[in-house]
Design a protein around this motif. Sequence first.
Motif, short mmCIF file in Angstrom:
data_model
loop_
_atom_site.label_atom_id
_atom_site.label_comp_id
_atom_site.label_asym_id
_atom_site.label_seq_id
_atom_site.Cartn_x
_atom_site.Cartn_y
_atom_site.Cartn_z
N PHE A 2 -15.42 -43.58 26.26
CA PHE A 2 -14.77 -44.45 27.24
C PHE A 2 -13.43 -44.91 26.66
O PHE A 2 -13.37 -45.54 25.61
N ASP A 3 -12.35 -44.60 27.36
CA ASP A 3 -11.03 -45.03 26.95
C ASP A 3 -10.27 -45.47 28.21
O ASP A 3 -10.85 -45.58 29.30
N ALA A 4 -8.96 -45.72 28.07
CA ALA A 4 -8.18 -46.18 29.20
C ALA A 4 -8.17 -45.16 30.33
O ALA A 4 -8.28 -45.51 31.51
N THR A 5 -8.05 -43.88 29.97
CA THR A 5 -8.05 -42.83 30.99
C THR A 5 -9.35 -42.83 31.79
O THR A 5 -9.34 -42.73 33.02
N THR A 6 -10.47 -42.97 31.09
CA THR A 6 -11.77 -43.00 31.76
C THR A 6 -11.85 -44.17 32.74
O THR A 6 -12.34 -44.03 33.87
N LEU A 7 -11.35 -45.33 32.32
CA LEU A 7 -11.38 -46.51 33.19
C LEU A 7 -10.54 -46.29 34.44
O LEU A 7 -10.97 -46.61 35.55
N TYR A 8 -9.34 -45.73 34.26
CA TYR A 8 -8.46 -45.47 35.41
C TYR A 8 -9.11 -44.47 36.37
O TYR A 8 -8.99 -44.60 37.60
N VAL A 9 -9.76 -43.46 35.82
CA VAL A 9 -10.44 -42.46 36.64
C VAL A 9 -11.53 -43.11 37.48
O VAL A 9 -11.66 -42.86 38.69
N ILE A 10 -12.32 -43.97 36.86
CA ILE A 10 -13.41 -44.65 37.56
C ILE A 10 -12.87 -45.52 38.68
O ILE A 10 -13.40 -45.53 39.81
N LEU A 11 -11.80 -46.27 38.42
CA LEU A 11 -11.21 -47.13 39.44
C LEU A 11 -10.63 -46.31 40.60
O LEU A 11 -10.78 -46.69 41.77
N ALA A 12 -9.98 -45.18 40.28
CA ALA A 12 -9.42 -44.32 41.32
C ALA A 12 -10.52 -43.76 42.21
O ALA A 12 -10.38 -43.71 43.44
N VAL A 13 -11.60 -43.33 41.60
CA VAL A 13 -12.73 -42.77 42.36
C VAL A 13 -13.34 -43.84 43.27
O VAL A 13 -13.65 -43.58 44.44
N ALA A 14 -13.53 -45.04 42.73
CA ALA A 14 -14.13 -46.12 43.53
C ALA A 14 -13.26 -46.45 44.74
O ALA A 14 -13.77 -46.63 45.86
N TYR A 15 -11.95 -46.52 44.52
CA TYR A 15 -11.02 -46.82 45.62
C TYR A 15 -11.09 -45.75 46.71
O TYR A 15 -11.21 -46.05 47.90
N ALA A 16 -11.02 -44.48 46.30
CA ALA A 16 -11.05 -43.39 47.28
C ALA A 16 -12.40 -43.31 47.98
O ALA A 16 -12.48 -42.92 49.15
N ALA A 17 -13.46 -43.68 47.28
CA ALA A 17 -14.80 -43.63 47.88
C ALA A 17 -14.96 -44.65 48.99
O ALA A 17 -15.68 -44.41 49.96
N VAL A 18 -14.30 -45.81 48.86
CA VAL A 18 -14.34 -46.81 49.94
C VAL A 18 -13.75 -46.21 51.21
O VAL A 18 -14.30 -46.37 52.31
N LEU A 19 -12.63 -45.52 51.05
CA LEU A 19 -12.00 -44.87 52.20
C LEU A 19 -12.92 -43.82 52.80
O LEU A 19 -13.07 -43.72 54.02
N ARG A 20 -13.56 -43.05 51.94
CA ARG A 20 -14.50 -42.02 52.39
C ARG A 20 -15.66 -42.64 53.18
O ARG A 20 -16.04 -42.15 54.24
N GLY A 21 -16.22 -43.72 52.66
CA GLY A 21 -17.35 -44.35 53.32
C GLY A 21 -16.99 -44.94 54.67
O GLY A 21 -17.79 -44.92 55.59
#
Length: 246
Positions: A2-21
């Motif tokens: 887990f590093d900064a890149t991993t955190l940014y990836v998780i946040l990006a996925v969560a944001y896009a998933a809200v739109l998907r849902g």
Amino acid sequence: MFDATTLYVILAVAYAAVLRGMAGFGFAIAAVPILSLFIPPLEAVAMAVLLQVVVGLHDLVKLRGAVHRPSLLRLCAGSLIGTPLGIWALSALSPDAARMAIAVLVLTGLAMLLRYKPTAPQPHSGLALLAGVASGAFSGLAAMPGPPAVVYYLGAGTPPAQTRASLLLFFFVASVIAVPGLWLAGAIDGEVLWLTAISVPPMALGTWAGTAAFARLDHAQYRKIAIGVMAISAVLAGWRGLSVYL
């Protein structure tokens, strides 16, 4: 790790998933540009596809009774025809030129939708098959299978719940079709699989939140949101293609 890149990836996925849902589409078009800031673009595309396959398995079980089955089957059949056509056309048209062409076509279609509002559901089997072929071609050209399918359902006046369910399962099928090509292209490796695995929980959580928001939308509100998301997607795709020439 887990590093900064991993955190940014998780946040990006969560944001896009809200739109998907909420809308039933838009995950890849929202996630890939953000993910591409932190990981290579091809890996970003592979992640988006794999996540839609994983979460789509849940949708397949939960939503199979809510879809408009005749149109969904024709969309999937048409996509199988259109995907190789799009890949073939890509040899004569660069990906960036393809994105600009798709942006123009999508915006034209949305302009027509703004003028045409069906008063009752009007699904058309021939148009569904044609939309599937166009979706496959868009996918082969620029990894964007969504616009023709979304325009078809909005134009047909299909109820929002049925539209959303049908789109979610269609994109699941489109993602399954895309996996072998990404594997052969070397886009799926250990790092992509790791990032995909740790992104499944935020993907599921974001989809749940978007689904809760969708439950509060009426037909007119859903249509406006869907058209807005499509317009933003078209502008982003067109700008991405145009930026190469500026």
